[in-house]
Design a protein around this motif. Structure first.
Motif, PDB file in Angstrom:
ATOM      1  N   ASP A   1       0.731  -1.269   0.014  1.00  0.00           N
ATOM      2  CA  ASP A   1       0.180  -0.423   0.117  1.00  0.00           C
ATOM      3  C   ASP A   1       0.599   1.778  -0.117  1.00  0.00           C
ATOM      4  N   ILE A   2       1.979   1.349   0.728  1.00  0.00           N
ATOM      5  CA  ILE A   2       2.593   2.405   0.717  1.00  0.00           C
ATOM      6  C   ILE A   2       3.693   2.672  -0.185  1.00  0.00           C
ATOM      7  N   ARG A   3       3.541   1.476  -0.744  1.00  0.00           N
ATOM      8  CA  ARG A   3       4.718   1.715  -2.369  1.00  0.00           C
ATOM      9  C   ARG A   3       3.904   2.135  -3.661  1.00  0.00           C
ATOM     10  N   ALA A   4       2.501   2.157  -2.981  1.00  0.00           N
ATOM     11  CA  ALA A   4       2.235   2.136  -4.910  1.00  0.00           C
ATOM     12  C   ALA A   4       1.148   3.611  -4.161  1.00  0.00           C
ATOM     13  N   GLY A   5       1.589   4.523  -2.663  1.00  0.00           N
ATOM     14  CA  GLY A   5       0.614   5.587  -2.293  1.00  0.00           C
ATOM     15  C   GLY A   5      -0.725   5.485  -1.940  1.00  0.00           C
ATOM     16  N   SER A   6      -0.243   6.048  -0.758  1.00  0.00           N
ATOM     17  CA  SER A   6      -1.352   5.987   0.341  1.00  0.00           C
ATOM     18  C   SER A   6      -2.600   7.454   0.498  1.00  0.00           C
ATOM     19  N   TRP A   7      -2.294   8.231  -0.437  1.00  0.00           N
ATOM     20  CA  TRP A   7      -2.498   9.998  -0.066  1.00  0.00           C
ATOM     21  C   TRP A   7      -4.102   9.807  -0.407  1.00  0.00           C
ATOM     22  N   GLN A   8      -4.796   8.274  -0.907  1.00  0.00           N
ATOM     23  CA  GLN A   8      -5.838   8.981  -1.290  1.00  0.00           C
ATOM     24  C   GLN A   8      -7.311   8.100  -0.348  1.00  0.00           C
ATOM     25  N   ARG A   9      -6.141   7.078   0.007  1.00  0.00           N
ATOM     26  CA  ARG A   9      -6.937   6.755   1.566  1.00  0.00           C
ATOM     27  C   ARG A   9      -6.459   7.553   2.766  1.00  0.00           C
ATOM     28  N   LEU A  10      -5.627   8.307   2.975  1.00  0.00           N
ATOM     29  CA  LEU A  10      -5.652   8.908   4.094  1.00  0.00           C
ATOM     30  C   LEU A  10      -6.637  10.383   3.991  1.00  0.00           C
ATOM     31  N   MET A  11      -6.778  10.755   2.600  1.00  0.00           N
ATOM     32  CA  MET A  11      -7.544  11.266   2.016  1.00  0.00           C
ATOM     33  C   MET A  11      -9.215  11.071   3.221  1.00  0.00           C
ATOM     34  N   ASN A  12      -9.404   9.303   3.566  1.00  0.00           N
ATOM     35  CA  ASN A  12     -10.792   9.375   3.179  1.00  0.00           C
ATOM     36  C   ASN A  12     -10.903   8.875   5.183  1.00  0.00           C
ATOM     37  N   LEU A  13      -9.698   8.749   5.838  1.00  0.00           N
ATOM     38  CA  LEU A  13      -9.574   8.543   7.125  1.00  0.00           C
ATOM     39  C   LEU A  13     -10.787   9.867   7.696  1.00  0.00           C
ATOM     40  N   THR A  14     -11.435   9.051   9.059  1.00  0.00           N
ATOM     41  CA  THR A  14     -11.558  10.557   9.691  1.00  0.00           C
ATOM     42  C   THR A  14     -11.824  10.232  11.240  1.00  0.00           C
ATOM     43  N   GLY A  15     -12.578  10.565  12.295  1.00  0.00           N
ATOM     44  CA  GLY A  15     -12.874   9.841  13.436  1.00  0.00           C
ATOM     45  C   GLY A  15     -11.321   9.125  14.512  1.00  0.00           C
ATOM     46  N   ASN A  16     -10.246  10.266  14.331  1.00  0.00           N
ATOM     47  CA  ASN A  16      -9.928   9.131  14.927  1.00  0.00           C
ATOM     48  C   ASN A  16      -9.163   7.447  14.709  1.00  0.00           C
ATOM     49  N   GLN A  17      -8.824   7.442  13.485  1.00  0.00           N
ATOM     50  CA  GLN A  17      -9.656   5.999  12.948  1.00  0.00           C
ATOM     51  C   GLN A  17      -7.948   5.694  14.014  1.00  0.00           C
ATOM     52  N   CYS A  18      -7.869   4.819  14.109  1.00  0.00           N
ATOM     53  CA  CYS A  18      -6.595   3.947  14.565  1.00  0.00           C
ATOM     54  C   CYS A  18      -6.057   3.195  13.105  1.00  0.00           C
ATOM     55  N   GLY A  19      -4.504   3.261  13.095  1.00  0.00           N
ATOM     56  CA  GLY A  19      -3.417   2.782  11.545  1.00  0.00           C
ATOM     57  C   GLY A  19      -2.598   2.566  12.085  1.00  0.00           C
ATOM     58  N   VAL A  20      -2.283   1.286  11.426  1.00  0.00           N
ATOM     59  CA  VAL A  20      -1.042   0.877  11.948  1.00  0.00           C
ATOM     60  C   VAL A  20       0.349   0.477  10.177  1.00  0.00           C
ATOM     61  N   VAL A  21       1.010   0.780  10.425  1.00  0.00           N
ATOM     62  CA  VAL A  21       1.886   1.487   9.219  1.00  0.00           C
ATOM     63  C   VAL A  21       3.546   0.434   8.804  1.00  0.00           C
ATOM     64  N   ASP A  22       3.151  -0.468   7.769  1.00  0.00           N
ATOM     65  CA  ASP A  22       4.617  -1.554   8.043  1.00  0.00           C
ATOM     66  C   ASP A  22       5.877  -0.217   7.800  1.00  0.00           C
ATOM     67  N   GLY A  23       6.882  -0.394   7.456  1.00  0.00           N
ATOM     68  CA  GLY A  23       8.067  -0.231   7.250  1.00  0.00           C
ATOM     69  C   GLY A  23       9.428  -0.947   7.440  1.00  0.00           C
ATOM     70  N   GLU A  24       9.905  -1.290   6.076  1.00  0.00           N
ATOM     71  CA  GLU A  24      11.510  -2.174   6.000  1.00  0.00           C
ATOM     72  C   GLU A  24      12.792  -1.410   6.276  1.00  0.00           C
ATOM     73  N   THR A  25      12.571  -0.334   5.096  1.00  0.00           N
ATOM     74  CA  THR A  25      13.439   1.016   4.480  1.00  0.00           C
ATOM     75  C   THR A  25      12.905   2.108   5.556  1.00  0.00           C
ATOM     76  N   GLN A  26      14.266   3.039   5.358  1.00  0.00           N
ATOM     77  CA  GLN A  26      13.910   4.437   5.487  1.00  0.00           C
ATOM     78  C   GLN A  26      12.293   5.002   4.049  1.00  0.00           C
ATOM     79  N   ASP A  27      13.155   4.708   3.170  1.00  0.00           N
ATOM     80  CA  ASP A  27      12.367   5.064   1.527  1.00  0.00           C
ATOM     81  C   ASP A  27      10.840   4.408   2.073  1.00  0.00           C
ATOM     82  N   ASP A  28      10.599   3.250   2.362  1.00  0.00           N
ATOM     83  CA  ASP A  28       9.203   2.992   3.339  1.00  0.00           C
ATOM     84  C   ASP A  28       8.307   4.273   3.982  1.00  0.00           C
TER      85      ASP A  28
END
Length: 449
Positions: A192-219
């Motif tokens: 998801d992150i590497r493909a781009g998450s902007w639109q999904r971020l724009m849809n978040l509301t209500g202090n939604q809890c999200g957890v984020v992957d990361g294997e490298t700083q580039d991610d």
């Protein structure tokens, strides 16, 4: 709204700045001190709350006080200068341990209550310099090259902040006692992150809890770009994170002086001092290596003596230790003051925390009693480092010079400091680096001696 919001980090110990440089670390959070951070030219600043050393009730009170004063500081700046952006132009980060130990969700709940509402809060525990990655929402610690789920490590068995899950949605459900169920947590996977998450971020509301992957700083750099883009369009986000996402959000250039050249900050080319408070296995391994270095004199502080008679024993231990420190310094050696390594047991968490406070108080008395002409100071352990800055050296703020080793920050005291002016201080987290890391920092500081 600007696309470069100020990044305000409430750090539960002073090691969250371990991937950035040239910014302010604040050890106080009165309105005037917070104004210093808000007005500073750096895009990021840290408020060192030290809440990981506190009870949940104390952490709640401190976090609420910081948030209340922060709102007042922002309002006061706005009234003086219309160019200062409003609260919507700030990203708030609750920086905590990359091995998931700390007061979650206590701190993020209070921040949301005081400075919210937020559209989402994200758990981003990846800390690449420390060997922590997140893949498929599972947080790993790389041990001897092998990714190990953190719930299988010593950190998950912490007597204060223990937990049972490395799969972050389950961790969230555990820590929130079911208030946030695992199946409602938004998972931002590597794909998801590497493909781009902007639109999904724009849809978040209500202090939604999200957890984020990361294997490298580039991610995380990619994720941060999408976060900043969404923030520039009005979305409000809160983070519970380790240090690596801060690198991405701040987007700083390389630090002014390279890690290998930081000996130039050492005062007068003189030997320094090392204070070791952390008790994790890695610190003990690093301490053993350091004690083998030339020019080092180890001084063990038998803290178990504090259990029996804290007042008299503390004074005796202080005098014994400072006598040895002064003798080492007089002979041109660097004293390494370290707490005894044996694990002690306590009847309850409150007693354990109080003992930790007693040990820290003794160590800070030792810091205040160090020879005033030491060339440098290395502080080993997160809580120890916070106390060194705020209590031992009595600093209101310090300027971060950069990293002397991946994950290890160096700050410098102000020129006006009454006892240790322009003293370089290394903030070395307990669980960072390989077995030689502490010795490596010492060698870098003493290469010109």
């Amino acid at each position: 709204m600007t696309t470069n919001p100020k990044i305000i980090v409430l750090d539960d110990d002073p090691t969250g700045s371990q991937t950035v440089h040239s910014c302010l670390l604040l050890t106080r959070w009165d309105v005037e001190t917070l104004r210093l951070g808000l007005a500073d030219k750096s895009p990021i600043f840290f408020v060192l709350t030290n809440t990981r050393a506190l009870t949940p009730e104390e952490a709640t009170a401190v976090t609420r006080e910081v948030c209340h004063n922060l709102k007042e500081a922002i309002a006061s700046l706005q009234s003086e200068d219309s160019a200062v952006c409003d609260i919507q132009d700030f990203l708030i980060v609750s920086r905590s341990d990359s091995t998931l130990r700390g007061h979650y969700p206590v701190e993020t709940d209070i921040i949301a209550e005081e400075i919210g509402p937020f559209d989402a809060h994200f758990l981003v525990p990846a800390f690449f310099e420390g060997g922590r990655i997140t893949r498929d929402s599972i947080h790993y610690l790389i041990i001897d090259g092998v990714p190990t789920p953190v719930h299988e490590t010593e950190f998950a068995r912490d007597s204060v902040f223990g937990y049972h899950h490395s799969y972050l949605p389950d961790y969230v459900q555990e820590k929130t006692k079911g208030r946030i169920s695992a199946n409602t947590v938004e998972r931002f996977l590597l794909s998801d992150i590497r493909a781009g998450s902007w639109q999904r971020l724009m849809n978040l509301t209500g202090n939604q809890c999200g957890v984020v992957d990361g294997e490298t700083q580039d991610d995380l750099n990619k994720f941060a770009q999408d976060i900043l883009k969404a923030a520039s369009q009005g979305k409000r986000f809160l983070f519970r994170s380790a240090a690596s996402i801060l690198t991405a959000l701040a987007a700083l250039p390389p630090q002014p002086v390279a890690a290998e050249d930081m000996a130039q900050y050492v005062r007068g080319g003189k030997p320094g001092a090392v204070i070791v408070g952390s008790h994790v296995k890695k610190t003990t391994q690093q301490l053993e290596k350091l004690l083998q270095e030339p020019g080092i004199l180890g001084i063990e502080v038998e803290v178990a003596r504090l259990v029996d008679d804290s007042i008299n024993q503390s004074a005796t231990l202080l005098n014994e230790t400072l006598t040895k420190v002064q003798a080492a310094h007089n002979s041109g050696k660097t004293p390494v003051v370290y707490t005894s390594r044996q694990e002690l047991s306590f009847k309850d968490v409150q007693t354990r925390l109080q003992f930790g406070a007693d040990v820290s108080a003794l160590l800070m008395d030792i810091v205040r009693g160090l020879p005033t002409d030491i060339g440098f100071l290395i502080s080993k352990g997160g809580i120890t480092s916070n106390d060194v800055l705020s209590t031992g050296l009595a600093l209101t703020s310090a300027r971060l010079l950069g990293q002397i080793l991946a994950g290890c920050s160096m700050v410098r005291t102000p020129e006006s400091h009454p006892q240790f002016p322009n003293l370089p201080v290394v903030l070395f987290p307990g669980n960072v680096g390989d077995a030689d890391a502490l010795a490596t920092v010492y060698r870098r500081l003493t290469k010109n001696l």
